[in-house]
Design a protein around this motif. Structure first.
Motif, PDB file in Angstrom:
ATOM      1  N   SER A 212      45.610 -77.824 140.023  1.00  0.00           N
ATOM      2  CA  SER A 212      45.609 -79.142 140.649  1.00  0.00           C
ATOM      3  C   SER A 212      47.004 -79.489 141.136  1.00  0.00           C
ATOM      4  CB  SER A 212      45.149 -80.210 139.650  1.00  0.00           C
ATOM      5  OG  SER A 212      43.854 -79.935 139.180  1.00  0.00           O
ATOM      6  N   THR A 213      47.089 -79.966 142.371  1.00  0.00           N
ATOM      7  CA  THR A 213      48.383 -80.409 142.880  1.00  0.00           C
ATOM      8  C   THR A 213      48.634 -81.838 142.417  1.00  0.00           C
ATOM      9  OG1 THR A 213      47.490 -81.349 144.921  1.00  0.00           O
ATOM     10  CG2 THR A 213      48.031 -78.992 144.939  1.00  0.00           C
ATOM     11  N   VAL A 214      49.900 -82.229 142.409  1.00  0.00           N
ATOM     12  CA  VAL A 214      50.250 -83.597 142.040  1.00  0.00           C
ATOM     13  C   VAL A 214      49.607 -84.575 143.027  1.00  0.00           C
ATOM     14  CG1 VAL A 214      52.149 -85.238 141.786  1.00  0.00           C
ATOM     15  CG2 VAL A 214      52.393 -82.910 140.914  1.00  0.00           C
ATOM     16  N   LEU A 240      51.667 -90.328 134.694  1.00  0.00           N
ATOM     17  CA  LEU A 240      51.715 -88.870 134.819  1.00  0.00           C
ATOM     18  C   LEU A 240      52.814 -88.246 133.951  1.00  0.00           C
ATOM     19  CD1 LEU A 240      51.162 -88.666 138.670  1.00  0.00           C
ATOM     20  CD2 LEU A 240      49.618 -87.780 136.919  1.00  0.00           C
ATOM     21  N   ASN A 241      53.424 -89.095 133.120  1.00  0.00           N
ATOM     22  CA  ASN A 241      54.466 -88.635 132.196  1.00  0.00           C
ATOM     23  C   ASN A 241      55.653 -87.999 132.915  1.00  0.00           C
ATOM     24  OD1 ASN A 241      53.099 -89.398 129.760  1.00  0.00           O
ATOM     25  ND2 ASN A 241      51.749 -87.643 130.048  1.00  0.00           N
ATOM     26  N   MET A 242      56.063 -88.627 133.987  1.00  0.00           N
ATOM     27  CA  MET A 242      57.246 -88.161 134.700  1.00  0.00           C
ATOM     28  C   MET A 242      57.974 -89.359 135.277  1.00  0.00           C
ATOM     29  SD  MET A 242      55.555 -86.520 138.211  1.00  0.00           S
ATOM     30  CE  MET A 242      54.466 -85.416 137.345  1.00  0.00           C
ATOM     31  N   SER A 243      59.201 -89.164 135.690  1.00  0.00           N
ATOM     32  CA  SER A 243      59.958 -90.251 136.295  1.00  0.00           C
ATOM     33  C   SER A 243      59.484 -90.483 137.725  1.00  0.00           C
ATOM     34  CB  SER A 243      61.447 -89.936 136.298  1.00  0.00           C
ATOM     35  OG  SER A 243      61.725 -88.864 137.199  1.00  0.00           O
ATOM     36  N   GLU A 244      59.792 -91.643 138.261  1.00  0.00           N
ATOM     37  CA  GLU A 244      59.430 -91.948 139.637  1.00  0.00           C
ATOM     38  C   GLU A 244      60.100 -90.963 140.602  1.00  0.00           C
ATOM     39  OE1 GLU A 244      59.657 -95.712 142.798  1.00  0.00           O
ATOM     40  OE2 GLU A 244      60.353 -95.948 140.722  1.00  0.00           O
ATOM     41  N   ARG A 249      59.719 -86.317 144.287  1.00  0.00           N
ATOM     42  CA  ARG A 249      60.216 -84.986 144.644  1.00  0.00           C
ATOM     43  C   ARG A 249      59.069 -83.975 144.721  1.00  0.00           C
ATOM     44  NH1 ARG A 249      63.560 -84.495 140.857  1.00  0.00           N
ATOM     45  NH2 ARG A 249      62.412 -83.104 139.467  1.00  0.00           N
ATOM     46  N   ARG A 250      58.148 -84.060 143.762  1.00  0.00           N
ATOM     47  CA  ARG A 250      57.024 -83.118 143.752  1.00  0.00           C
ATOM     48  C   ARG A 250      56.056 -83.400 144.903  1.00  0.00           C
ATOM     49  NH1 ARG A 250      55.059 -81.796 137.675  1.00  0.00           N
ATOM     50  NH2 ARG A 250      53.805 -80.337 138.919  1.00  0.00           N
ATOM     51  N   GLY A 255      54.498 -81.959 150.951  1.00  0.00           N
ATOM     52  CA  GLY A 255      54.441 -82.478 152.307  1.00  0.00           C
ATOM     53  C   GLY A 255      53.952 -83.902 152.451  1.00  0.00           C
ATOM     54  N   THR A 256      54.127 -84.705 151.404  1.00  0.00           N
ATOM     55  CA  THR A 256      53.669 -86.090 151.473  1.00  0.00           C
ATOM     56  C   THR A 256      54.595 -86.976 150.651  1.00  0.00           C
ATOM     57  OG1 THR A 256      51.732 -87.533 151.199  1.00  0.00           O
ATOM     58  CG2 THR A 256      52.091 -85.847 149.496  1.00  0.00           C
ATOM     59  N   ASN A 257      54.246 -88.254 150.526  1.00  0.00           N
ATOM     60  CA  ASN A 257      54.993 -89.180 149.674  1.00  0.00           C
ATOM     61  C   ASN A 257      54.047 -90.270 149.196  1.00  0.00           C
ATOM     62  OD1 ASN A 257      55.061 -91.497 151.628  1.00  0.00           O
ATOM     63  ND2 ASN A 257      56.347 -90.092 152.809  1.00  0.00           N
ATOM     64  N   PHE A 258      54.515 -91.079 148.265  1.00  0.00           N
ATOM     65  CA  PHE A 258      53.648 -92.084 147.640  1.00  0.00           C
ATOM     66  C   PHE A 258      53.125 -93.088 148.669  1.00  0.00           C
ATOM     67  CE2 PHE A 258      52.760 -96.080 145.518  1.00  0.00           C
ATOM     68  CZ  PHE A 258      51.934 -95.674 144.478  1.00  0.00           C
TER      69      PHE A 258
END
Length: 319
Positions: A212-214, A240-244, A249-250, A255-258
């Motif tokens: 699964s991709t982020v 998702l247990n990660m920093s913003e 970055r992921r 190839g996208t963003n929030f």
């Protein structure tokens, strides 16, 4: 002028009918036409509703109609948000959800959610300066909020305390709310506490896995929590247990963003709701996570070059 929506009046009419009250006469005397209640967008002056309460209560002096009506209302029947409430586990999120819907519908000052640090307060204000306000106009929605809370947290849930402007204690109210009650108070308020473990909880069936991709996981989370109005990048990164920064970055590597993913979801969802349902534009804006109708109109015009209303009319003409 304070107003109430037709769905609330329909629920009152149904409860009055169960009690054997002459609803046609009562509503006519309160200058409210029963035949108009079928309109989802209809609004009714609080003063007329207050008069309706007073007349009905006079016919049933031994029944607390406020508690009866509020506790017998169907949570699922709340327009647009009913099913979201049923599926929720966090009470604070539910009340924020309802208040966001209320704001979009135009009732921005009827109920306030106040954070006192160790507890939260729902403060009810319907009077708008009216001197002869029926206490039932406050006590019925308070009883309904209790019904909502017990739907979310279980039948034994109780507020930490409530405040009522009613001067004399009432045994039916005491038994129903089952918590400390301050009578002859300055406000109508319901206090509650809740330990919120996380603003957004990651569904048990969604896990970061190699296949699964982020981006895929983020899309699922956005879809789940859009209606809650709690979908900022920081909040979902925490889920998702990660920093913003790490999340962004992921996403960039994929190839996208929030912002792009959020806009894409809103764009797709708004078109689907416009073409496949008869929901109002206000309801569609709410389901797409907007707190202001103007923001929805601005975004839609940017995406399609026309207003949501014109787009819907064009699609109907092509059908």
């Amino acid at each position: 002028m304070r107003t109430l929506s037709s769905w609330w009046l329909r629920a009152m009419a149904e409860s009055f009918k169960w009690q054997g009250l002459p609803i046609n006469e009562l509503f006519e005397n309160a200058n409210i036409r029963l035949t108009d209640l079928s309109s989802q967008s209809a609004r009714y002056p609080q003063a007329h509703v207050s008069l309706l309460w007073k007349q009905a209560q006079a016919m049933l002096p031994n029944t607390h109609l406020g508690v009866y009506v509020g506790s017998n209302m169907n949570v699922r029947a709340i327009p647009v948000v009913g099913m979201a409430i049923i599926q929720s586990t966090q009470l604070l999120s539910v009340f924020r959800l309802i208040l966001r819907y209320q704001k979009l519908m135009g009732d921005t000052h009827n109920v306030s959610l106040i954070d006192h640090g160790d507890e939260y307060e729902l403060r009810f204000n319907f009077s708008d300066g009216e001197r002869d306000m029926s206490l039932l106009s406050y006590e019925a929605p308070m009883a309904f909020c209790l019904k909502i809370a017990r739907t979310v947290k279980g039948k034994d849930w109780c507020p930490t305390r409530i405040c009522l402007q009613r001067k004399e204690p009432n045994a039916e109210i005491d038994e129903h709310f089952n918590c400390p009650i301050e009578y002859a108070a300055k406000t109508h308020s319901l206090f509650f506490s809740e330990q919120v473990q996380s603003q957004v909880l990651l569904s048990s069936n969604i896990k970061l896995a190699s296949q699964s991709t982020v981006t895929q996981i983020l899309r699922i989370l956005l879809e789940e929590h859009l209606i809650q109005g709690q979908f900022s990048c920081a909040v979902l990164a925490k889920a998702l247990n990660m920093s913003e920064k790490t999340l962004q970055r992921r996403l960039a590597k994929e190839g996208t963003n929030f912002s792009k993913e959020l806009a894409l979801l809103r764009k797709q969802k708004s078109v689907s709701l416009l073409t496949e349902t008869d929901l109002s534009l206000t309801e569609i804006a709410f389901l797409c996570g907007y707190s202001e109708l103007s923001a929805f109109h601005h975004a839609f015009n940017r995406w399609y070059g026309v207003s949501p209303k014109v787009y819907r009319e064009q699609m109907i003409a092509l059908a």
